[in-house]
Design a protein around this motif. Sequence first.
Motif: not given
Lengths: 250, 250
Positions: A96-104, A135-136, B224-230
């Motif tokens: 979810t960090t890779e996907l751009g989440v603001a908080s978890v 991840a960020a 966002h730019l995503l890693p390949a597996e994501t």
Amino acid sequence: MTIYRFFIDQSMVRDDLILLSGDPGKHARVVRLRPGEIFQAVTPGLLYSAKVESTSPQGLVGRVVSAVPIEPPDFEVHLFAGMIKASKMDLVVEKTTELGVASVTPVICSRSVPNPDESGWERKVSRWRRIALSAAEQSRRTSLPEIRYPLSFDELTKGESAPIPEGKVILAWEGLSGTPSDLGKIVAGERRVSVLVGPEGGFSDFEVEAALSRGFIPVSLGPHLLPAETACIMAVGLVVFLLHSSAPGS
Amino acid sequence: MTIYRFFIDQSMVRDDLILLSGDPGKHARVVRLRPGEIFQAVTPGLLYSAKVESTSPQGLVGRVVSAVPIEPPDFEVHLFAGMIKASKMDLVVEKTTELGVASVTPVICSRSVPNPDESGWERKVSRWRRIALSAAEQSRRTSLPEIRYPLSFDELTKGESAPIPEGKVILAWEGLSGTPSDLGKIVAGERRVSVLVGPEGGFSDFEVEAALSRGFIPVSLGPHLLPAETACIMAVGLVVFLLHSSAPGS
């Protein structure tokens, strides 16, 4: 060639020099940055490009080449994740960090796996923060997601944690799984969306009722029943995608 | 209580008895199914419910309680995944199976990690098939995804593998990352969609050109730019969600 990115404190910037020490310094040593190479450093608000001047056992000194203000995000997606096994939560935080989440925020639900004691939480939250940082940096975000200490389901639904959850609150409810979803219409044009996803085994009937009576909006994430960690990842990814696609000007 | 589901060969069904042996038999022993308990068994076309009559070291015998025809799916999403590290491919196979993928085909791209020799592929594909089987059983699918042997990027784009890729072909292209996506409009109403996702580092310019000239449709998976597996997981999840939401009657 990869240009490495480090999240740093503003105190590491002195005039046009950046002094990487502590964790970012260690990281710079691990990736073997050499004098003359370019790296990026992110503070809350500024994205620096800098050139390595010298390295030391503690880290390095770089000279600022440019500093660009970071625009505030067009929208924020906040995840409230029914607590699941810690190793699965690791994957949720990373993806979810890779996907751009603001908080978890982990949420203790009636079907959550048993809570560790308080020192257990401290260790777990620190671990998730390290995972989010890494991840960020790797996915080249310009901000870190906030990783919060757990809340109980009651705190969240009784308003005791206000202003959390932020904005419009979506309840990913497996009871709707298989019915077509109007998630796109529900989030269109919003600037802040919170998604609440159940633990393995889902929410109890009592929890669903409490969430609905609090005005949380039940949605389906698609045709299939998903394991909890996959549901968390998809919920964030779908809402980010739908908000981005419905953004003004698109 | 969980009702376990097993994928079996039609040959394991004799009149109104189901004889679980081999891998499904082993699995039934691991989860300690006992006489009197209900389980489900899936063949290509039928979903059985059955009651355990007796167990043995090889597996068990069950008596059929009901047999329901399995409807063909409303749509199929096929993944063509630029080959990445095998451990990351494990995650892609598990998560996309949960999300309902119809097939997964690794694709050897110019930036893919080096290929193992042929026996290496056999071991890897067997492993991915076991992962897919387990994920399909746990997420209660009524069909197994097909896990195929790798294709080269050239085979895929030169039409040498026809009728693969199936249906409308989407190219998840990081060159479009950040621009709003019209993926929803592109896939609306389709029954078969193939998504092609690059390896770590993305497609080469030459590959993008070859894919576009073959009529593959470039899309963005979000801001966002995503890693390949994501990117693989999100591509499948998004297309499944969008096809389901645009299905007739929704």
